[in-house]
Write an enzyme that holds these catalytic residues in place. Structure first.
Site, PDB file in Angstrom:
ATOM      1  N   LYS A   1       0.941  -1.120   0.102  1.00 52.42           N
ATOM      2  CA  LYS A   1      -0.019  -0.072   0.055  1.00 52.42           C
ATOM      3  C   LYS A   1       0.816   1.358  -0.096  1.00 52.42           C
ATOM      4  CE  LYS A   1      -4.150  -1.895   2.015  1.00 52.42           C
ATOM      5  NZ  LYS A   1      -5.159  -1.719   3.124  1.00 52.42           N
TER       6      LYS A   1
ATOM      7  N   TYR B   1     -11.695  -9.879   8.451  1.00 53.35           N
ATOM      8  CA  TYR B   1     -13.176 -10.453   8.263  1.00 53.35           C
ATOM      9  C   TYR B   1     -12.961 -11.775   8.172  1.00 53.35           C
ATOM     10  CZ  TYR B   1     -11.010 -10.474   3.683  1.00 53.35           C
ATOM     11  OH  TYR B   1     -10.198 -10.921   2.614  1.00 53.35           O
TER      12      TYR B   1
END
Length: 246
Positions: free
Chosen positions: A64, A208
């Site tokens: 990122k 998640y």
């Protein structure tokens, strides 16, 4: 055929390929979604050369920040965060122009607000990687004060060993931005003093998979409210799609 994808390493845990493949099928979109699993960011230019129809891609751990060096432009909010997780590719006859964005902040803010239901507790951000920067900026936008927690202390940064009962009493929102607890290592969790958690605490895990991490489970045992990162992921995925097609 238009091509989209995700850049990262490893990508075995990634939800994006299935999400977008299903989306293309359900919405009648004639496109492919590919996993660009690169062991080194230096291999990234090969992706652009090999996939001339690539219109956009997600960026995940650990690239990122590293991907920024290849971009022609970066959205002001992504520049402020210092991390990019979505890249739009604008092509003309001679060149591909790469524009970087951060949609993590959109997903985080818009999933956090209903979770807190109007409360603005002080926050501890566990971890200092790319997603933690988006979380910090999102908290700033929501006017929620925060402190980072990492293995070593520093400016506006506590170590895990410094988390006393008083600090846990002062900070009621705890956001896990580390990969601890992610499948298949779902028996791990951040090393915070869970014994000091109460029903007044909010535990937000950007992980998640699994749906309930050990971090969340330990919080729930103390009465804390918990949420995982799935809603954040869904919201930022839809924002990615808008960016790639604008």
């Amino acid at each position: 055929m238009d091509t989209f994808g995700i850049l990262g390493y490893p990508l075995g845990h990634s939800f994006s390929k299935k999400y977008f493949t299903d989306k293309f099928k359900n919405d009648g979109v004639n496109a492919d979604f590919l996993n660009f699993e690169l062991p080194a960011i230096s291999e990234f230019p090969k992706i652009l050369n090999q996939h001339k129809n690539l219109k956009g891609f997600c960026v995940t751990i650990p690239y990122k920040q590293d991907v920024i060096q290849f971009l022609d432009e970066i959205d002001p909010l992504a520049k402020r965060i210092g991390a990019v997780n979505s890249v739009q590719i604008i092509r003309d006859a001679n060149k591909a122009k790469l524009v970087g964005y951060n949609t993590d902040i959109h997903g985080f803010m818009n999933s956090l607000k209903p979770f807190l239901n109007g409360v603005k507790p002080k926050a501890l951000i566990l971890g200092t990687g790319g997603v933690s920067k988006a979380v910090a900026t999102g908290l700033e936008e929501l006017e929620i004060p925060y402190t980072f927690v990492s293995r070593t202390a520093g400016e506006n940064k506590l170590s895990y060993e410094m988390l006393t009962s008083q600090i846990m009493e002062d900070y009621h929102l705890i956001v896990n931005c580390t990969p601890l607890g992610t499948f298949p290592k779902d028996d791990t969790c951040p090393n915070i003093p869970y014994q000091f958690l109460t029903k007044n605490h909010f535990l937000y895990d950007v992980v998640y998979n699994p749906a309930e991490t050990l971090f969340m489970k330990k919080g729930a045992e103390k009465g804390a409210q918990t949420i995982n990162g799935l809603q954040m992921l869904l919201l930022q995925a839809e924002r990615n799609w808008k960016i790639w097609n604008q």
